[in-house]
Write a protein that holds these residues in place. Structure first.
Motif, PDB file in Angstrom:
ATOM      1  N   THR C  24      24.503  41.009  40.629  1.00  0.00           N
ATOM      2  CA  THR C  24      25.111  42.104  39.889  1.00  0.00           C
ATOM      3  C   THR C  24      24.222  42.520  38.731  1.00  0.00           C
ATOM      4  O   THR C  24      23.835  43.672  38.592  1.00  0.00           O
ATOM      5  N   TYR C 180      28.116  58.319  50.101  1.00  0.00           N
ATOM      6  CA  TYR C 180      29.112  58.208  49.028  1.00  0.00           C
ATOM      7  C   TYR C 180      30.071  57.064  49.318  1.00  0.00           C
ATOM      8  O   TYR C 180      30.360  56.240  48.460  1.00  0.00           O
ATOM      9  N   ILE C 181      30.521  56.985  50.567  1.00  0.00           N
ATOM     10  CA  ILE C 181      31.423  55.883  50.917  1.00  0.00           C
ATOM     11  C   ILE C 181      30.725  54.560  50.657  1.00  0.00           C
ATOM     12  O   ILE C 181      31.295  53.629  50.077  1.00  0.00           O
ATOM     13  N   PRO C 185      32.033  50.805  46.363  1.00  0.00           N
ATOM     14  CA  PRO C 185      32.203  49.503  45.711  1.00  0.00           C
ATOM     15  C   PRO C 185      31.324  49.358  44.476  1.00  0.00           C
ATOM     16  O   PRO C 185      31.798  48.916  43.418  1.00  0.00           O
ATOM     17  N   THR C 189      32.050  48.677  40.493  1.00  0.00           N
ATOM     18  CA  THR C 189      31.394  47.703  39.609  1.00  0.00           C
ATOM     19  C   THR C 189      30.864  48.409  38.360  1.00  0.00           C
ATOM     20  O   THR C 189      31.049  47.947  37.236  1.00  0.00           O
ATOM     21  N   ARG C 191      31.956  51.061  36.999  1.00  0.00           N
ATOM     22  CA  ARG C 191      33.097  51.396  36.153  1.00  0.00           C
ATOM     23  C   ARG C 191      33.467  50.188  35.289  1.00  0.00           C
ATOM     24  O   ARG C 191      33.660  50.290  34.090  1.00  0.00           O
ATOM     25  N   GLY C 203      34.662  56.077  36.580  1.00  0.00           N
ATOM     26  CA  GLY C 203      36.060  55.870  36.949  1.00  0.00           C
ATOM     27  C   GLY C 203      36.516  56.959  37.901  1.00  0.00           C
ATOM     28  O   GLY C 203      37.174  56.716  38.915  1.00  0.00           O
ATOM     29  N   TRP C 204      36.091  58.168  37.581  1.00  0.00           N
ATOM     30  CA  TRP C 204      36.493  59.308  38.410  1.00  0.00           C
ATOM     31  C   TRP C 204      35.814  59.216  39.769  1.00  0.00           C
ATOM     32  O   TRP C 204      36.446  59.376  40.810  1.00  0.00           O
ATOM     33  N   SER C 206      34.531  56.622  41.301  1.00  0.00           N
ATOM     34  CA  SER C 206      34.776  55.438  42.134  1.00  0.00           C
ATOM     35  C   SER C 206      36.127  55.524  42.840  1.00  0.00           C
ATOM     36  O   SER C 206      36.519  54.599  43.558  1.00  0.00           O
ATOM     37  N   LEU C 207      36.856  56.615  42.599  1.00  0.00           N
ATOM     38  CA  LEU C 207      38.136  56.835  43.291  1.00  0.00           C
ATOM     39  C   LEU C 207      39.076  55.636  43.162  1.00  0.00           C
ATOM     40  O   LEU C 207      39.839  55.334  44.079  1.00  0.00           O
ATOM     41  N   GLY C 208      38.947  54.930  42.034  1.00  0.00           N
ATOM     42  CA  GLY C 208      39.852  53.798  41.811  1.00  0.00           C
ATOM     43  C   GLY C 208      39.615  52.657  42.791  1.00  0.00           C
ATOM     44  O   GLY C 208      40.550  52.006  43.268  1.00  0.00           O
ATOM     45  N   TRP C 209      38.386  52.417  43.138  1.00  0.00           N
ATOM     46  CA  TRP C 209      38.055  51.290  44.023  1.00  0.00           C
ATOM     47  C   TRP C 209      38.440  49.973  43.359  1.00  0.00           C
ATOM     48  O   TRP C 209      38.153  49.753  42.196  1.00  0.00           O
ATOM     49  N   ASP C 210      39.125  49.119  44.119  1.00  0.00           N
ATOM     50  CA  ASP C 210      39.523  47.856  43.501  1.00  0.00           C
ATOM     51  C   ASP C 210      39.170  46.640  44.366  1.00  0.00           C
ATOM     52  O   ASP C 210      39.521  45.524  44.045  1.00  0.00           O
ATOM     53  N   GLY C 211      38.518  46.887  45.495  1.00  0.00           N
ATOM     54  CA  GLY C 211      38.064  45.748  46.302  1.00  0.00           C
ATOM     55  C   GLY C 211      39.189  44.987  46.965  1.00  0.00           C
ATOM     56  O   GLY C 211      39.053  43.809  47.283  1.00  0.00           O
ATOM     57  N   SER C 440      27.125  45.197  46.725  1.00  0.00           N
ATOM     58  CA  SER C 440      28.195  44.495  47.455  1.00  0.00           C
ATOM     59  C   SER C 440      27.660  44.008  48.797  1.00  0.00           C
ATOM     60  O   SER C 440      27.932  42.887  49.214  1.00  0.00           O
TER      61      SER C 440
END
Lengths: 1006, 175, 480
Positions: C24, C180-181, C185, C189, C191, C203-204, C206-211, C440
């Motif tokens: 990371t 983009y897809i 992830p 990170t 964000r 934040g915008w 990453s579409l609210g990616w949360d893994g 990732s």
């Protein structure tokens, strides 16, 4: 455009009064003017009556329907040949000139220069009003000055000389006669820039009359031409070409095919079309002719030939012997012509023609040609008078001696020693600049006039537009000086109704006679007896100095720029020379061998030294030329041609067509030699030295032969066959297979099933290469008809010329022995057009009647279509081409869109004419009959080499030609199914049977 | 009603998987897991049904193909037939490239859209749970009780014994 | 590929004993740091080139296509050459991200992100040219079949140029979506790591990616699907581009071998470009541990392979020209080799066929300098390949009277330079603001290697550096 010409006297006369004199006009004539006024007035800034109150055609006068074309029969003044023209007019102004099919001389043809006369009408640099050295003065003031001077001269003697080009206008000659008669010591001296004086002198000696015979090439089975470019620039090219064509028709029953043998040093247009061509040096002309006469004498049962003149090559003399045999074989239908300005040579020519019984058959002295009347000896005399300061008043009209004659410095000195020099010139040319008074003459399309090009045949010239400039014809001017204030038309009509009317008895009343002449454009009369010449002086050895030399000069007129008068015409400047394909320049042409010898490449600037004169010109390597000859075109280097400095687009890497203060090409007149017999254009010794400078010439063709470059060709070489030629012998022997080379028949091996059936017409063209002389009249006709822009020298260099119709010129065969092909190449309107398939936006599609249509306003300019066009006939608008000369824009054809930047364009087969004819036919409820539609290129062609028609109408002329065994499609093997069919060229050379085989495979094997 | 759930963070993929397995054997409910990269096996333990995206993709492709072919035929035969280079109006071979590209375009876009909507990945959307380091190097396991009977302390001890580097419990509404 | 057959001794994809956290920070740290002087230097020169290009294009659009060296016979030259060149460059990205994904090539993970980015930027450069090469670019939208007031007048579905519109359009869209897809992830990170405005932006994005494991499951399916779509797409795109020529009637264009020939050529040039960028990036961004000699190797082999196929294609063309017996065809190729543009043909053959063959030699593969030079040669050569095909076929076709030459103007040269400026400007910005490496995916790879490839740990143990891996790989290859 097929309407009958309507008499335009009514219109134009009134217009003349109205806009010229500014007198109060009738409502009708005013309205007529108005429509035109809108056009010119606003833009040209000539402020005359209609200009201030220009209003639209509220009440259209009869015979002028706004937006509807009408034709006015007139006479071309482009050169002294006086061909017949029909001026197509719109709203009171001419937009296109076409040949007058009824005209007995030109027979419907009109050369490139004639076509381009239209543009010179709208030349913004023409003078407006009389002027002296300070500037503009009123006509009255000018007249007073001259009249006063003339009065003085009448009172206490003095020499008046009138120096003009050939004046063949009966009415003008009458007025001149009256003037000369009214003066104590006055004389009228005529000369021609391209002089034929020697021929007239020779006839003065042989026939007792100083006349120029009229040549009938239609009667000539065999023509031996010694450096006479009769198809290109000699005397009356259109008339000659039409005759030549008449004598050559492989489709006729039985096929007709004359033989032309050309003896010449440079490669002339006639040379390119000659059936047999012999390269001779200028000094060989006279001995060769001598030998010819001797041989003919022998054949005629005369004495044995004396030892042949030493200056000619034996090879040449052998050729001459062979040709003599051929001529004798066809005596009565044989003709010998020579261009040489050499008395001895011309005497020999006359004797040859006498021996051949040509007089009265292939050339006529009963009704001689009056197209060239120049007298070099009179000119020489005048020169001496001027040099001696013995002339009090010199009037120069219709010529530009300071530019055209050698030793212009002496001439200028002479002029300054003359009390009063008056120049009647439409523009401020070299001579006018040196004159005390300049009285501009109007353009032939805006003024009245007449001509008698052939004894007993008079043609009328009538205005097609109101005068754009305040100008006056020589006729009116002279008349006014003699107190006769009548206008041009009155003078002319008076002369016709009195003098000319008397010379015919077909029509009873003078008025009817004149009216008939107006609508036909000409009248046939009894020839006037030609005055006998003074006791025939012995032929001066004009060519005494024409002796063998390392290099000799041949000065010649060019097709596009026959003389300096046309150097200000952008169409003609951009017209590639049919032989060299070079535009915007004259150059020093040398043969390839000589070029190698001198280490010259095309574009090397060389200095030509002839005597004490020298000019610098770019070199050009011209195959087919005699190794000892340096050929230079006259007519270039006119003062003021730097007006073209900014013709063409302006951008970072653009190069000016001519630097300001410079000229287009160089004037070669200073190199013209002078002898007692006058000017001699060929034979002066010249030396060539390199200056080390180079220029890039604007040549529209990069590769000049049908053979592909040797190092890229398979063993034995590869010859392409877009242009094919047959030996006449082979054609007669077996027409079916003369052309057969195992080519695919069109339509063979199609990928797609035959689709898009339609029962309507399928338009197409047939182009007869046996008739095409390459004269390029069609190119300018197309340019005028379709608003093709002029792009300038640099763009031509960059191969971006815009001509929709080009003439491909190919050499074929060994160096010096080439056959030359001329092939008009325009859009082939393929049924399976490759260009259409690749356009992403459907900007080019096929019409129901077989036309390949280009939709300008849909085109986004990907140029994919042009890449995929195997004929490379598509033209792209690389820039916004200038249309900012508002006066010049009046020449634009209102029926055709002016294309904007970034779009593709190409030959439309004059779709506007097709549409006009079809809607006309539809209106009458008939179908378009064969021949009703003629494309611009077809209309102007002097030899009718191009025929438009309907493939779906087998009876039609075009379809019949397309069915000939000579017919083929260029690149048929590609399966694009072109709608344009070419008819193989024809070469009739009985002296070389070997040639038959050669010509059969002549076109090579694609 | 709300219920209490356990969140356990692991530092190692193997421990994390083992822990998940054990919890499952112990009859604990595995709610969800958050990992920095796709950990294979966890989806089985979480009973994630195999995705139906392939079908969506197929449907999208079929639509694209049909649309392209129909429109090309309609526009060049029905609506405005033009003679282009003498080719027949229905030049099917020439229509194929566009048809193919449109197929791919539709299929791709529909698939992506389906992924985003189904996983409610949308611009500006807040992540459902922001757990420290799960996007870096931590593996989070969310465990809940099947019934209130179980003992929290016991569960937490279990998770810690399985190697959880951090463990806490939260309230969440189970609705 | 020796390594693949000897998995037991395969060296790790990633060097150095990376922890997940280590990865990371390695990947994301550069984004937090200030840009290096080297970056600034590169960026400014790229931006300067872009500016020059913009000026040239602006001038050309204002004054006219005449400002290019084209003429009545040569209607295309630099414009379409650049177009095909850039499309070709793009293809490697898709190939690496899609095809290698399907083939489960682990090593792709280090480079697929930047390769995909490269694809997108290259396609942007490519897309520029068909538009500006139009005489009236402001009407470029007419190539779209939209309802209009002209009938409506649609478009010519038979025109390869129109196929291009759809092919390039689809290609760009799908590549962008795929890329983009793949970024989601890592955007997540980012964000997490960022604060302030950047946090908002990421934040915008990453579409609210949360893994969440459920999302990961769908995500992987989606990636495979897109990869499966992109693979035929990439083949179709260059085939379509090649039909611009193959469906024309011009000798030298009208050739059935073009589609495969162009696709392979595209892969060839694309890989060369990726490798070139990779060699730069690993130096500039200090990513030697992630873009290892093993990657260099793998790509060298792809290059020498595709390069040889390209050579075969050239040979095939010549053979067919001779075998067809068509005089025009024969001439087109004689002229191509020995005509006025023969020198260009020479450059093409040397750069594309001869130079890459050096990569057979291990020594050459080991000297990064040599590899770098070859990648540049290949790109030069592939540009010339398109130039030769287009100009040498056009300038002398059927009628000798129409034959002309061609000389580019400064405007054209400037525009070409400008397209490189655009490409590198975008790429350098990408290096600065987005993770060059799919963290990732790397983590997944590292983890799995740690668990499934124990032998590698031996290597990892002794703190691996590029040098001794080099040495170690030698033994590997020797073993193979």
């Amino acid at each position: 455009m097929d309407e009958l010409p309507i008499p335009a006297d009514a219109i134009s006369a009134e217009l003349e009064d109205l806009v010229f004199a500014g007198l109060p006009a009738t409502r009708r004539s005013f309205l007529r003017a108005a429509g035109f006024g809108v056009g010119v007035a606003a833009v040209a800034g000539c402020s005359r009556a209609p200009v201030q109150k220009a209003i639209p055609h509220l009440t259209p006068p009869e015979s002028i329907v706004p937006g509807r074309a009408y034709a006015i029969a007139s006479t071309c003044a482009g050169c002294s040949a006086a061909c017949g023209v029909l001026a197509t007019c719109r709203d009171g102004r001419p937009v296109k000139l076409e040949g007058n099919p009824e005209h007995p001389l030109s027979r419907g043809g009109l050369c490139a220069v004639g076509q381009a006369e239209l543009l010179s009408l709208y030349d913004s640099q023409r003078l407006d009003g009389a002027r002296d050295r300070e500037g503009g003065i009123g006509w009255d003031q000018a007249d007073q000055l001259v009249v006063a001077e003339l009065a003085r001269i009448r009172a206490d003697g003095g020499r008046v000389r009138l120096l003009t080009g050939t004046v063949h206008s009966p009415s003008t000659r009458a007025v001149i006669g009256r003037l000369l008669a009214s003066l104590p010591d006055a004389a009228h001296v005529q000369y021609d820039a391209a002089s034929t004086s020697a021929i007239l002198d020779a006839h003065a000696r042989s026939h007792g009359q100083r006349i120029l015979p009229r040549y009938f090439f239609e009667q000539a089975q065999v023509v031996a031409s010694f450096d006479a470019d009769f198809l290109g620039t000699w005397i009356s090219p259109v008339e000659h070409a039409a005759g030549w064509r008449q004598a050559r028709d492989p489709e006729a029953e039985p096929p007709r095919m004359s033989t032309v043998v050309q003896f010449e040093g440079r490669l002339s247009l006639t040379g390119t079309r000659a059936d047999r061509r012999v390269r001779i040096a200028p000094w060989e002309t006279e001995p060769a002719l001598a030998r010819l006469v001797e041989r003919l004498g022998v054949l005629a049962g005369g004495r044995a030939p004396s030892a042949s003149a030493g200056r000619a090559e034996t090879a040449t003399l052998e050729e001459v012997d062979a040709v003599a045999g051929l001529l004798w074989q066809h005596r009565g239908a044989a003709l010998v012509v020579a261009g040489a300005a050499d008395g001895v040579a011309q005497d020999l020519v006359n004797r040859a023609n006498v021996l051949l019984g040509a007089y009265g058959r292939t050339l006529d002295v009963e009704r001689p040609s009056l197209q060239k009347r120049g007298d070099e000896r009179a000119l020489e005399q005048l020169r001496q008078e001027l040099a001696a300061g013995a002339v009090d008043l010199l009037l120069v009209a219709g010529c530009n001696p300071v530019y055209e004659l050698p030793d212009s410095e002496d001439l200028l000195a002479g002029l300054s020693a003359t009390a009063m020099v008056i120049a009647c010139s439409p523009s401020l040319d070299e001579t006018a600049a040196a004159a005390h008074l300049v009285l501009p003459e109007p353009h032939s399309l805006e003024s009245w006039g007449d001509a008698e090009p052939v004894a007993g045949f008079c043609t009328l010239q009538q205005p097609t537009a109101p005068p754009l400039r305040s100008a006056r014809t020589l006729r009116a001017t002279l008349a006014r000086w003699m107190g006769d204030a009548r206008g041009d038309r009155e003078l002319l009509q008076a002369h016709w109704e009195s003098e000319l009317f008397a010379r015919q008895d077909a029509i009873g009343s003078p008025a009817a006679f004149f009216a008939a002449a107006l609508s036909r454009g000409f009248a046939e009369l009894a020839p006037q007896p030609v005055p006998g010449a003074e006791a025939a002086a012995p032929a001066p050895a004009g060519s005494a100095f024409v002796a063998p030399a390392d290099l000799v000069l041949v000065l010649h007129p060019q097709i596009a720029i026959p003389d300096g008068r046309h150097a200000h015409n952008p169409w003609l400047q951009e017209l590639p020379d049919p032989v060299s394909k070079v535009a915007w320049d004259n150059c020093a042409s040398v043969s390839p061998a000589t070029a190698r010898e001198l280490g010259l490449r095309a574009g090397d600037v060389v200095r030509l030294n002839a005597g004490e004169r020298a000019i610098e010109l770019p070199a050009w390597v011209q195959t087919g030329q005699h190794d000892r000859v340096v050929a230079v075109a006259l007519g270039y280097g006119r003062a003021g041609t730097d007006r073209f400095a900014d013709v063409g687009p302006e951008w970072l890497q653009a190069r000016a067509t001519v630097e300001s203060g410079g000229t287009i090409g160089e004037n070669a007149a200073p190199l013209v030699a002078r002898t007692a017999a006058g000017r001699v254009f060929a034979g002066a010794a010249v030396t060539v030295e390199k200056t080390g400078r180079r220029v890039e010439l604007a040549c529209s063709q990069d590769h000049h032969t049908l053979e592909v470059p040797a190092h890229l060709a398979p063993k034995g070489g590869e010859v392409r066959d877009p242009a094919r030629e047959l030996a006449f012998a082979a054609w007669q022997a077996d027409p079916e297979h003369a052309l057969h080379r195992g080519h695919h028949a069109p339509g063979e091996g199609e990928l797609w099933a035959a689709d898009h059936e339609n029962d309507g017409p399928r338009w197409g063209l047939a182009v007869d290469l046996a008739a095409c002389t390459g004269c390029s009249a069609c190119v300018i006709a197309c340019q005028a008809e379709n608003n093709v822009p002029v792009v300038g020298k640099d763009e031509v260099r960059r191969h971006r010329e815009m001509h929709w119709l080009r003439i491909d010129r190919y050499f074929e065969g060994a160096e010096g022995e080439e056959r030359v092909h001329h092939q008009p190449m325009m859009c082939q309107h393929c049924d399976h057009a490759p260009c259409e398939t690749v356009c992403p936006v459907l900007a080019t599609v096929h019409s129901a009647s077989g036309l390949n249509q280009q939709v300008y306003n849909r085109c986004v300019g990907t140029r994919y279509c042009a890449n995929n066009c195997p004929y490379k006939v598509r033209r792209f608008n690389w820039f916004d081409y200038a249309h900012d000369d508002a006066l010049e824009n009046l020449a634009l054809n209102p029926d055709v869109t002016v294309r904007s930047r970034g779009v593709m364009e190409k030959c439309s087969m004059c779709v506007q004419r097709i549409q006009e004819a079809r809607s006309e036919a539809r209106r009458r409820g008939e179908k378009v009959e064969d021949g009703a539609i003629r494309t611009a290129c077809q209309q102007s062609c002097p030899t009718q080499a191009i025929v438009f028609g309907d493939h779906a109408d087998p009876a039609g002329r075009m379809a019949r030609l397309a069915a000939s065994h000579r017919a083929y499609g260029v690149l048929d093997e590609l399966g694009v199914a072109p709608s344009v069919r070419y008819l193989a060229g024809m070469n009739n050379d009985p002296l070389a049977p070997a040639r038959a085989g050669h010509a059969e495979t002549g076109g090579g094997h694609g | 009603m709300t219920r209490r759930i356990h969140v356990a963070l692991f530092a190692d993929e193997a421990q994390f998987l083992a822990a998940a397995r054990t919890c499952r054997e112990r009859g604990l409910a595995l709610l969800d897991a958050f990992t920095p990269y796709p950990v294979h096996g966890i989806d089985v333990l979480l009973d994630v049904r195999p995705s139906r995206l392939p079908w969506v993709c197929l449907a999208g492709g079929a639509t694209g193909l049909a649309a392209a072919l129909l429109f090309q035929y309609w526009s060049s035969i029905t609506d405005w037939p033009l003679n282009v280079g003498g080719k027949p109006f229905d030049s099917l071979p020439a229509f194929l490239p566009v048809a193919f590209e449109t197929t791919v375009l539709f299929a791709g876009l529909v698939t992506a859209a389906a992924l985003w909507l189904r996983s409610s990945l949308l611009p500006g959307r807040k992540p459902r749970r922001e757990l420290p380091g799960t996007l870096d190097d931590r593996f989070a396991l969310l465990v809940a009780h099947k019934d209130a009977a179980n003992d929290f302390a016991e569960t937490r001890a279990l998770l810690e014994s399985l190697g959880a580097v951090a463990c806490w419990d939260e309230m969440e509404d189970a609705s | 590929m020796a390594e693949i057959h000897a998995p037991a001794v395969r060296p790790p994809t990633i060097l150095g004993d990376k922890t997940l956290g280590g990865i990371t920070s390695d990947v994301f740290a550069p984004l937090d740091r200030r840009p290096t002087r080297l970056w600034w230097w590169a960026f400014l020169s790229a931006a300067a080139a872009l500016l020059l290009g913009t000026v040239c294009v602006g001038y050309q659009i204002m004054v006219g296509i005449g400002t290019w060296g084209l003429n009545r016979t040569v209607g295309w030259a630099f414009d379409i050459t650049n177009f095909v060149f850039w499309v070709g460059i793009g293809h490697a990205g898709t190939l690496i991200s899609a095809v290698l994904l399907l083939f489960r090539q682990r090593w792709r993970t280090s480079i697929n992100r930047s390769a995909e980015a490269m694809t997108i930027f290259a396609v942007m450069c490519a897309g520029l040219f068909p538009v500006i090469h139009m005489g009236r670019p402001w009407l470029a939208f007419w190539v779209f079949p939209y309802p209009n007031a002209r009938g409506p007048l649609w478009v010519n579905w038979r025109s390869p140029l129109l196929w291009d519109v759809f092919a390039i359009g689809t290609y760009f869209t799908i590549s962008l979506v795929f890329w983009y897809i793949g970024l989601l992830p890592d955007l997540g990170t980012l964000r997490e790591r960022a604060r302030g405005l950047r946090k908002k932006v990421f934040g915008w994005l990453s579409l609210g990616w949360d893994g969440s494991a459920r999302t990961w499951a769908r995500y992987e399916v989606a990636c495979v699907l897109l990869a499966a779509l992109a693979t035929p797409l990439v083949v179709s795109v260059h085939s379509v581009v090649s039909s611009d020529f193959a469906t024309a009637i011009l000798p030298g264009w009208h050739t059935t071998v073009f589609p495969p020939y162009f696709v392979v050529g595209a892969v060839f040039s694309g890989f060369a470009m990726v490798l070139m960028l990779m060699l730069i990036a690993r130096k500039v961004m200090h990513l030697e541990d992630y873009m290892t000699m093993r990657h260099v190797h793998a790509m060298c082999k792809v290059i020498v392979f595709t390069g040889s196929i390209v050579g075969l294609a050239y040979g095939t063309e010549l053979f067919m020209a001779w075998y067809s017996g068509n005089p025009y065809e024969k001439f087109a190729f004689a002229n191509r080799m020995r005509g006025p543009f023969g020198w260009a043909y020479g450059v093409m053959v040397f750069c594309n066929v001869i130079a890459p063959q050096l990569l057979w030699f291990r020594k050459v593969r080991w000297s990064l300098g040599a590899v770098f030079l070859i990648t540049i040669l290949v790109n030069v050569g592939m540009w010339f390949e398109r130039f030769v095909i287009i100009v040498s076929s056009l300038h002398r076709d059927f009628l000798p009277s129409a034959w002309t030459g061609y000389v580019p103007t400064w405007i054209e040269l400037g525009t070409l330079l400008g397209s490189f400026g655009l490409f590198f400007t975008l790429f350098l910005l990408f290096c600065r603001f987005l993770p060059m490496i799919a963290a990732s995916e790397i983590k997944a790879v590292v983890a799995s290697e740690r668990h499934h490839a124990p032998v590698a740990e031996g290597v990892a143990a002794e703190g691996v550096t590029t040098e001794n891996v080099a040495a170690e790989c030698e033994t590997v290859e020797a073993a193979a």
